[in-house]
Write an enzyme that holds these catalytic residues in place. Sequence first.
Site, PDB file in Angstrom:
ATOM      1  N   ASP A  40       0.837  -1.178   0.000  1.00 53.69           N
ATOM      2  CA  ASP A  40       0.000   0.000   0.000  1.00 53.69           C
ATOM      3  C   ASP A  40       0.886   1.247   0.000  1.00 53.69           C
ATOM      4  O   ASP A  40       1.642   1.474   0.949  1.00 53.69           O
ATOM      5  CB  ASP A  40      -0.859  -0.036   1.275  1.00 53.69           C
ATOM      6  CG  ASP A  40      -2.218   0.553   1.070  1.00 53.69           C
ATOM      7  OD1 ASP A  40      -2.288   1.607   0.428  1.00 53.69           O
ATOM      8  OD2 ASP A  40      -3.195  -0.033   1.566  1.00 53.69           O
ATOM      9  N   ASP A  62      -2.868   4.671  -2.627  1.00 50.95           N
ATOM     10  CA  ASP A  62      -3.905   5.261  -1.791  1.00 50.95           C
ATOM     11  C   ASP A  62      -4.355   6.615  -2.358  1.00 50.95           C
ATOM     12  O   ASP A  62      -3.508   7.454  -2.722  1.00 50.95           O
ATOM     13  CB  ASP A  62      -3.304   5.459  -0.388  1.00 50.95           C
ATOM     14  CG  ASP A  62      -4.314   5.858   0.650  1.00 50.95           C
ATOM     15  OD1 ASP A  62      -5.196   5.036   0.935  1.00 50.95           O
ATOM     16  OD2 ASP A  62      -4.218   6.977   1.186  1.00 50.95           O
ATOM     17  N   GLU A 114      -6.533   3.717  -5.881  1.00 47.29           N
ATOM     18  CA  GLU A 114      -7.772   3.949  -5.135  1.00 47.29           C
ATOM     19  C   GLU A 114      -8.317   5.285  -5.604  1.00 47.29           C
ATOM     20  O   GLU A 114      -7.672   6.321  -5.450  1.00 47.29           O
ATOM     21  CB  GLU A 114      -7.503   3.975  -3.634  1.00 47.29           C
ATOM     22  CG  GLU A 114      -8.793   3.970  -2.848  1.00 47.29           C
ATOM     23  CD  GLU A 114      -8.679   4.557  -1.460  1.00 47.29           C
ATOM     24  OE1 GLU A 114      -9.571   4.302  -0.655  1.00 47.29           O
ATOM     25  OE2 GLU A 114      -7.717   5.287  -1.177  1.00 47.29           O
ATOM     26  N   HIS A 128     -10.906  -2.619   4.159  1.00 45.73           N
ATOM     27  CA  HIS A 128     -10.741  -2.159   5.539  1.00 45.73           C
ATOM     28  C   HIS A 128     -11.454  -0.848   5.832  1.00 45.73           C
ATOM     29  O   HIS A 128     -11.382  -0.357   6.957  1.00 45.73           O
ATOM     30  CB  HIS A 128      -9.239  -2.000   5.812  1.00 45.73           C
ATOM     31  CG  HIS A 128      -8.663  -0.934   4.943  1.00 45.73           C
ATOM     32  ND1 HIS A 128      -8.502  -1.107   3.572  1.00 45.73           N
ATOM     33  CD2 HIS A 128      -8.276   0.328   5.204  1.00 45.73           C
ATOM     34  CE1 HIS A 128      -8.039   0.011   3.067  1.00 45.73           C
ATOM     35  NE2 HIS A 128      -7.880   0.896   4.029  1.00 45.73           N
ATOM     36  N   ASP A 129     -12.077  -0.236   4.832  1.00 47.26           N
ATOM     37  CA  ASP A 129     -12.803   1.012   5.046  1.00 47.26           C
ATOM     38  C   ASP A 129     -14.317   0.808   5.001  1.00 47.26           C
ATOM     39  O   ASP A 129     -15.081   1.773   5.113  1.00 47.26           O
ATOM     40  CB  ASP A 129     -12.456   2.044   3.949  1.00 47.26           C
ATOM     41  CG  ASP A 129     -11.026   2.539   4.053  1.00 47.26           C
ATOM     42  OD1 ASP A 129     -10.479   2.578   5.167  1.00 47.26           O
ATOM     43  OD2 ASP A 129     -10.457   2.890   2.998  1.00 47.26           O
TER      44      ASP A 129
HETATM   45  C1  NOJ Z   1      -7.883   5.428   2.004  1.00 45.80           C
HETATM   46  C2  NOJ Z   1      -7.520   4.334   2.962  1.00 45.80           C
HETATM   47  O1  NOJ Z   1      -8.062   3.136   2.505  1.00 45.80           O
HETATM   48  C3  NOJ Z   1      -8.071   4.763   4.310  1.00 45.80           C
HETATM   49  O2  NOJ Z   1      -8.034   3.724   5.249  1.00 45.80           O
HETATM   50  C4  NOJ Z   1      -7.311   5.977   4.745  1.00 45.80           C
HETATM   51  O3  NOJ Z   1      -7.851   6.485   5.946  1.00 45.80           O
HETATM   52  C5  NOJ Z   1      -7.376   7.091   3.685  1.00 45.80           C
HETATM   53  N1  NOJ Z   1      -7.159   6.597   2.358  1.00 45.80           N
HETATM   54  C6  NOJ Z   1      -6.334   8.135   3.946  1.00 45.80           C
HETATM   55  O4  NOJ Z   1      -5.059   7.614   3.686  1.00 45.80           O
END
Ligand code: NOJ
Length: 555
Positions: free
Chosen positions: A96, A197, A250, A324-325
Site C-alpha cells: 500500500d 492510496d 484507489e 478495511h474502510d
Molecule cells: C484510504 C484508505 O483506505 C483509508 O483507510 C485511509 O484512511 C485514507 N485513504 C487516507 O489515507
Amino acid sequence: MTALGKKVIYQIYPKSFYDSNNDGIGDLRGIIAKIDYIKKLNVDMIWFNPFFVSPQNDNGYDVADYYKIDPLFGTMADFEELVAKLKEINVGIMLDMVLNHCSTSNEWFQKALAGDKKYQDYFYLRKAKKDGSLPTNWQSKFGGPAWSKFGQTDYYYLHLYDPSQADLDWHNPEVRKEAAKVVNFWRGKGVQGFRFDVINVTGKAETLVDSTNPVEEKALYTDTPVVHQYLKELNRASFGQDQNSVTVGEMSSTTIENSIEYTKPSEHELSMVFNFHHLKVDYQNGQKWTKEPFDFMQLKQIFTSWQEKMDEGGGWNALFWNNHDQPMAINRFGATGKYRVKSAEMLAAALHLMRGTPFIYMGEEIGAVNPTYSSMKDYVDIESINAFTELKKAGMSEQEAFEIVKTKSRDNSRTPMHWTKDQYAGFSKHKPWLMPTGQAEINVAQELKDGEIFNFYQKLIQLRKSEELISDGHIKMFLNNDPQVFAYVRYLQHQSQKIVVLSNFYGKKHEVELPDGLKNQQVEILLSNYAKTSSTLGEKISLRPYETLAVKLAK
Ligand code: NOJ
C-alpha cells in the site's frame, strides 16, 4: 489482459490477521504462520495494508518512514522472509503506497517545520486570507477544516484527511521523484504489486480557491488532468519497468472516462482502479453517516454502466465488496442469520464472475459479518469517533448516532480474523486492539471442517483460472428492470459458448422469464449455491432465496 484477468487478490489487514507475539496486534510473523491457509485458498497476490513506521493515527495511513517496517509489525528480516515464503507458493505481494500525504512525524514534514525550504516545498503551505480566515474553506474528509497551523509560522498546511496527515505537493517534481524512489525501494525487495492510496487527489488545482459546495470542492482536487501525467511519469520511473507488475489506484468518486484512461494498457498508467460508487447505494442523499437499506436498482445500474463501458473503452476494473474502510458486505447487501451462508455465496459469485480482477477481503471467505459492539468505547477508528461527535452536534441523540456508527464504521471490517471459537478468536492470547465478537458461530476452523463458503470461493478462483470467458470475456447485463435478480452474460467474439450468471439478491424466491436466446438451452452447470440437477434452462427460471447460478451454454 489475460494474466491480469486470471488473478485473484486477497487483502490482509496485518493488524488484525494473526498475532504471533501475543501483544494484541497482528504482525508479519503472524502472516507467515498462516501461509498454508493462504495457499489453500489459491489466490495469486496479497495486498497488505500499510505496515511502515507510523504513529498509527490513521492505522498506518500516516507514514512516518516509507522505508522501514514499524516494530509493531516486525522487522525487515520478517518482511523478507514473508516475501520468500509467499514466492514459494507463487503468491505475489501488493504494498500500500500512501503517497498523497505523509505523517507530520515524517522527516520531510519535520525538516519543513524546522525551516528547510526544500522540504517546505513538499507541502501545501499557505497564509491565512486577508480577513484572517483559513486559506480555503475546504473540509477534511475526517471532519473539520482541511488546514492546520504550520508550527509557529504564519502559514497553514493542507490535510485532506487527519491533521497528522499532511498533503504532499505533487506539483513539485522532487515529490514525484520521492514517490518513485519509494516504489523502487520495495520493487528491489521483490514486490510487484502496488496499491496507490487516494491517488486521484494528488492533482490539486495550482491555485487553491474556496469552494461553494462539497461537490465542487471535490472537483478542485480530484481527477484533474495532471493526475494522468503524474501516473504516466510514475509508471515510467518505477513499476512500469516490470512487465509483471500489478497496480491499483484507489479512486474514490472517479468517473468511467477517467478510469478508462487510468487503466487502458496503451496509456501506461495503472492496471486497474477501485471506485466506490457501488458502495454508496446505502447512503441517504449521498451522505455516508446515515442509515438506509441499499438501493438494489441503483446498484445494478452502477455495475451495468461500469462493467459495460469499461469493457467498451478497454479499461479494467478491480472487483470488490469489502475492504478495511467498509462495513462487511453481508450486512449491507446480503443477510445475517438464516441466509448468511447463501447470501455470502451469492454475493461472491455475482462479483467474481464479472469482468475485472476480484479482491477478497480477509474473513470474507468464511462469511464474516460486522461485530456487535454495544458502546462507542469499543470503537477505535478516528473517522468513526469524529463522525459520532459530528452527528451529536447536528442534533442526534447518543443512541441514534451510535446506531449509524454501528452500521457504517470502518472498524466493522477491521476486527481480528476469527480463527477459532476461543476467547479472542484464536487471533491472540492477549486482549486484541479491537475485539472480535461472534467467533462461536463464524470461524476458520469450523468453516474448513464443515462449512461451504470457503469451498465456494475456491471454486470461483478455480473457474477464473480455467474459463477464458471469465478471465477475458466481454460482459452484457440483462433483466435490467428486474427488482430482485442481477444477471449478466460473458462472451467472446471468437467463441460460440457463453457463460450466464443469475443471482437473486433477496431472501424471497423469485421467478424470471429468460430472454429468447437463453430459453430452453442445454447448459453445463458451472456453479450453484443450491443443489442443481437440471441441465436445461426452461422458458422461465425460479431462483430460491439468495440463489446464484452460473451456467455455460454450448452456443
Ligand atoms: C484510504 C484508505 O483506505 C483509508 O483507510 C485511509 O484512511 C485514507 N485513504 C487516507 O489515507
